[in-house]
Write a protein that holds these residues in place. Structure first.
Motif, PDB file in Angstrom:
ATOM      1  N   TYR A  77     -25.216 -27.642   9.253  1.00 20.49           N
ATOM      2  CA  TYR A  77     -26.481 -27.493   9.964  1.00 20.49           C
ATOM      3  C   TYR A  77     -27.149 -28.840  10.187  1.00 20.49           C
ATOM      4  O   TYR A  77     -27.726 -29.086  11.249  1.00 20.49           O
ATOM      5  CB  TYR A  77     -27.410 -26.540   9.214  1.00 20.49           C
ATOM      6  CG  TYR A  77     -28.608 -26.173  10.045  1.00 20.49           C
ATOM      7  CD1 TYR A  77     -28.480 -25.274  11.107  1.00 20.49           C
ATOM      8  CD2 TYR A  77     -29.848 -26.738   9.805  1.00 20.49           C
ATOM      9  CE1 TYR A  77     -29.571 -24.950  11.895  1.00 20.49           C
ATOM     10  CE2 TYR A  77     -30.942 -26.413  10.586  1.00 20.49           C
ATOM     11  CZ  TYR A  77     -30.806 -25.522  11.628  1.00 20.49           C
ATOM     12  OH  TYR A  77     -31.879 -25.212  12.409  1.00 20.49           O
ATOM     13  N   ALA A  78     -27.058 -29.721   9.212  1.00 23.69           N
ATOM     14  CA  ALA A  78     -27.662 -31.046   9.365  1.00 23.69           C
ATOM     15  C   ALA A  78     -27.017 -31.816  10.508  1.00 23.69           C
ATOM     16  O   ALA A  78     -27.704 -32.415  11.340  1.00 23.69           O
ATOM     17  CB  ALA A  78     -27.552 -31.825   8.058  1.00 23.69           C
ATOM     18  N   VAL A  79     -25.704 -31.814  10.553  1.00 25.59           N
ATOM     19  CA  VAL A  79     -25.003 -32.523  11.624  1.00 25.59           C
ATOM     20  C   VAL A  79     -25.306 -31.868  12.973  1.00 25.59           C
ATOM     21  O   VAL A  79     -25.609 -32.551  13.959  1.00 25.59           O
ATOM     22  CB  VAL A  79     -23.481 -32.554  11.358  1.00 25.59           C
ATOM     23  CG1 VAL A  79     -22.721 -33.097  12.568  1.00 25.59           C
ATOM     24  CG2 VAL A  79     -23.176 -33.380  10.122  1.00 25.59           C
ATOM     25  N   TRP A  80     -25.267 -30.543  13.013  1.00 22.03           N
ATOM     26  CA  TRP A  80     -25.533 -29.805  14.253  1.00 22.03           C
ATOM     27  C   TRP A  80     -26.942 -30.105  14.771  1.00 22.03           C
ATOM     28  O   TRP A  80     -27.128 -30.422  15.953  1.00 22.03           O
ATOM     29  CB  TRP A  80     -25.360 -28.311  13.977  1.00 22.03           C
ATOM     30  CG  TRP A  80     -25.529 -27.408  15.148  1.00 22.03           C
ATOM     31  CD1 TRP A  80     -24.813 -27.404  16.297  1.00 22.03           C
ATOM     32  CD2 TRP A  80     -26.469 -26.337  15.264  1.00 22.03           C
ATOM     33  NE1 TRP A  80     -25.244 -26.382  17.123  1.00 22.03           N
ATOM     34  CE2 TRP A  80     -26.250 -25.722  16.516  1.00 22.03           C
ATOM     35  CE3 TRP A  80     -27.454 -25.832  14.421  1.00 22.03           C
ATOM     36  CZ2 TRP A  80     -26.997 -24.635  16.951  1.00 22.03           C
ATOM     37  CZ3 TRP A  80     -28.189 -24.740  14.849  1.00 22.03           C
ATOM     38  CH2 TRP A  80     -27.958 -24.156  16.106  1.00 22.03           C
ATOM     39  N   ALA A  81     -27.913 -30.009  13.895  1.00 22.86           N
ATOM     40  CA  ALA A  81     -29.304 -30.219  14.304  1.00 22.86           C
ATOM     41  C   ALA A  81     -29.571 -31.663  14.706  1.00 22.86           C
ATOM     42  O   ALA A  81     -30.182 -31.928  15.746  1.00 22.86           O
ATOM     43  CB  ALA A  81     -30.245 -29.793  13.175  1.00 22.86           C
ATOM     44  N   ALA A  82     -29.113 -32.602  13.898  1.00 18.72           N
ATOM     45  CA  ALA A  82     -29.384 -34.011  14.187  1.00 18.72           C
ATOM     46  C   ALA A  82     -28.687 -34.467  15.458  1.00 18.72           C
ATOM     47  O   ALA A  82     -29.278 -35.170  16.290  1.00 18.72           O
ATOM     48  CB  ALA A  82     -28.950 -34.883  13.009  1.00 18.72           C
ATOM     49  N   ALA A  83     -27.439 -34.078  15.623  1.00 19.75           N
ATOM     50  CA  ALA A  83     -26.726 -34.458  16.843  1.00 19.75           C
ATOM     51  C   ALA A  83     -27.392 -33.826  18.061  1.00 19.75           C
ATOM     52  O   ALA A  83     -27.537 -34.479  19.105  1.00 19.75           O
ATOM     53  CB  ALA A  83     -25.263 -34.039  16.755  1.00 19.75           C
ATOM     54  N   GLY A  84     -27.825 -32.579  17.905  1.00 15.41           N
ATOM     55  CA  GLY A  84     -28.520 -31.912  19.002  1.00 15.41           C
ATOM     56  C   GLY A  84     -29.805 -32.620  19.375  1.00 15.41           C
ATOM     57  O   GLY A  84     -30.076 -32.867  20.555  1.00 15.41           O
ATOM     58  N   VAL A  85     -30.603 -32.979  18.384  1.00 16.72           N
ATOM     59  CA  VAL A  85     -31.860 -33.687  18.630  1.00 16.72           C
ATOM     60  C   VAL A  85     -31.590 -35.010  19.349  1.00 16.72           C
ATOM     61  O   VAL A  85     -32.228 -35.335  20.361  1.00 16.72           O
ATOM     62  CB  VAL A  85     -32.627 -33.938  17.308  1.00 16.72           C
ATOM     63  CG1 VAL A  85     -33.745 -34.933  17.502  1.00 16.72           C
ATOM     64  CG2 VAL A  85     -33.156 -32.632  16.750  1.00 16.72           C
ATOM     65  N   ALA A  86     -30.645 -35.781  18.822  1.00 17.54           N
ATOM     66  CA  ALA A  86     -30.352 -37.091  19.399  1.00 17.54           C
ATOM     67  C   ALA A  86     -29.819 -36.960  20.831  1.00 17.54           C
ATOM     68  O   ALA A  86     -30.268 -37.675  21.738  1.00 17.54           O
ATOM     69  CB  ALA A  86     -29.348 -37.835  18.516  1.00 17.54           C
TER      70      ALA A  86
END
Length: 108
Positions: free
Chosen positions: A61-70
């Motif tokens: 979830y951290a990778v998914w969310a952060a990559a999505g935000v960026a």
């Protein structure tokens, strides 16, 4: 397909859906609205596969969310002419740094 490949698919689908949400103009435009529904469906399906393949939920979830935000921020600046400043850049760096720390912490 490996967990990280599914994670990349989930990220790409979520970014596509989120950008399409902006382009749908409140779901008043059919084409982008279809991309919203399909994109989020694919994103959640792929994220579910990631979890089934054993990637820890915190990391996934951290990778998914952060990559999505960026990626959404980059698309917004480059293609939607949205503003970008030093404070926003610092925020993105902090989000990405947080994901790195979660990834490192989960492997210990």
């Amino acid at each position: 397909m490996g967990a990280y490949l599914y994670l990349a698919l989930a990220i790409a689908a979520e970014v596509t859906a989120t950008v399409s949400l902006k382009l749908s103009d409140g779901f008043s435009r059919l084409g982008p609205s279809i991309f919203v529904v399909i994109g989020y469906g694919v994103a959640f399906f792929a994220l579910a596969r990631v979890l089934k393949l054993g990637l820890p939920i915190g990391v996934a979830y951290a990778v998914w969310a952060a990559a999505g935000v960026a990626l959404v921020a980059i698309v917004g600046v480059l293609f939607l002419k949205e503003p970008f400043n030093l404070a926003m850049a610092a925020g993105l760096v902090l989000v990405i740094g947080g994901v790195v720390l979660i990834e490192v912490g989960s492997s210990q």
